[in-house]
Scaffold this motif. Sequence first.
Motif, mmCIF file in Angstrom:
data_model
loop_
_atom_site.group_PDB
_atom_site.id
_atom_site.type_symbol
_atom_site.label_atom_id
_atom_site.label_comp_id
_atom_site.label_asym_id
_atom_site.label_seq_id
_atom_site.Cartn_x
_atom_site.Cartn_y
_atom_site.Cartn_z
ATOM 1 N N UNK A 1 -29.644 65.216 54.865
ATOM 2 C CA UNK A 1 -30.779 64.673 54.129
ATOM 3 C C UNK A 1 -31.976 64.510 55.042
ATOM 4 N N UNK A 2 -31.751 64.004 56.265
ATOM 5 C CA UNK A 2 -32.846 63.856 57.211
ATOM 6 C C UNK A 2 -33.440 65.218 57.565
ATOM 7 N N UNK A 3 -32.580 66.217 57.682
ATOM 8 C CA UNK A 3 -33.051 67.555 58.009
ATOM 9 C C UNK A 3 -33.959 68.100 56.912
ATOM 10 N N UNK A 4 -33.578 67.895 55.650
ATOM 11 C CA UNK A 4 -34.379 68.387 54.543
ATOM 12 C C UNK A 4 -35.623 67.532 54.324
ATOM 13 N N UNK A 5 -35.498 66.228 54.574
ATOM 14 C CA UNK A 5 -36.625 65.333 54.330
ATOM 15 C C UNK A 5 -37.820 65.687 55.208
ATOM 16 N N UNK A 6 -37.537 66.245 56.376
ATOM 17 C CA UNK A 6 -38.615 66.592 57.306
ATOM 18 C C UNK A 6 -39.239 67.949 56.985
ATOM 19 N N UNK A 7 -38.686 68.645 55.990
ATOM 20 C CA UNK A 7 -39.148 69.989 55.665
ATOM 21 C C UNK A 7 -39.542 70.026 54.189
ATOM 22 N N UNK A 8 -40.817 69.897 53.898
ATOM 23 C CA UNK A 8 -41.255 69.860 52.508
ATOM 24 C C UNK A 8 -41.036 71.202 51.847
ATOM 25 N N UNK A 9 -40.764 71.169 50.552
ATOM 26 C CA UNK A 9 -40.616 72.408 49.805
ATOM 27 C C UNK A 9 -41.974 73.047 49.576
ATOM 28 N N UNK A 10 -41.963 74.284 49.137
ATOM 29 C CA UNK A 10 -43.187 75.069 48.971
ATOM 30 C C UNK A 10 -43.698 74.923 47.542
#
Length: 368
Positions: free
Chosen positions: A85-94
């Motif tokens: 979750x932390x990994x995805x939270x730092x990478x916003x979707x397009x």
Amino acid sequence: MADKHSQRSANRVRERGKLSTKRKVANVIIVVFSLIFGLTGGVMVYAYGLLNNMYRPLSGDATINSNASAPLGESDVEGYVSGAVESLAAQSTVGEDELASDDGVFNVLLVGSEAYGNSDTMILLSLDEVHQKLKMTSFLRDTWVAIPGLQDNRLNAAYSYGGTELAIETIERNFGVNIDKYARVDFDMFKSIVEILGGVEITITDEEAEYLNEFARHSPTLPGAGTYILTPEQALEHVRNRTSGSWYDFGRTERQRNFLTSLIERFKGANIAQMGSVLVECLQHVETDIPLNQMSFLLQNADKYLNYEVEQYTVPATGSYTPQDIYRGGYTMNVLVLDDMEQTREDLKEFIYGDTGGLDSTSSSFRE
């Protein structure tokens, strides 16, 4: 979500109307539809009466199956999937207005679904008229992604939650490339196609030969590694093989791409009767949102596309992810968490829209 998708569909319709005849000609599903549309004469006329049966336009609204997954914010996320979750939270979707596209490249998502709901195979088929190449990108089903409106999950869960529309939106929003059309197929149909074409030539390893000898029990025994004309039974078991070769789903998706490439070569040497039989078989097992007026262009240009060079790629690329065990709902999921989402997006864009030549099995970036 309905309003957003309706506006998106309207924008795409307006944009399509502006495209030149050349751009319309480019609207082809490579590999699978090359098999369907490599036809001439009377078979081509017969095809028009059947093509409407496979046309299934998307509604523009990715309706979510509420029984398939808990909504965002459920407590079972906390404490179990914090790393992912932390990994995805730092990478916003397009955003939709940020999706990469090119008038010279047409992208079609090929979805092969399992009986119990999840998408078993997702291959983005890209017709690149700029570089005259056919490109196949396999999205590994265990890739950990942000699914719009739901908890983060494995990529193949998006199809179970919201069908083709949510699967398309999930890939677009996570990986930043525009998907023009889709095709949903039953991989079982390839067994019949291989039978019509008299087998398909595939190069296999010792491990794959051992697998086929165990599971394709009504076919000749294979002595070991080599290049063989596989029987229909062997061909189907080969693309279903989940255990041989590379870790996770890399080996299986590579087998599927190699099989489709070999099938193209086999189809090139088919006679008109075989082509007609392949057409009828495909139309019983394929659904797509490519309308008949666009398909007519494919019928006239299939020979050109069949002779394009074929290139392959996977998301994630080898070495660009970290395996994680994630506990949810009482069971453990083995997933692939991308190390650098932005780099993954850039590499994918370079493959689809550039002239990179694809990646080999050990590369993690085009820059290495």
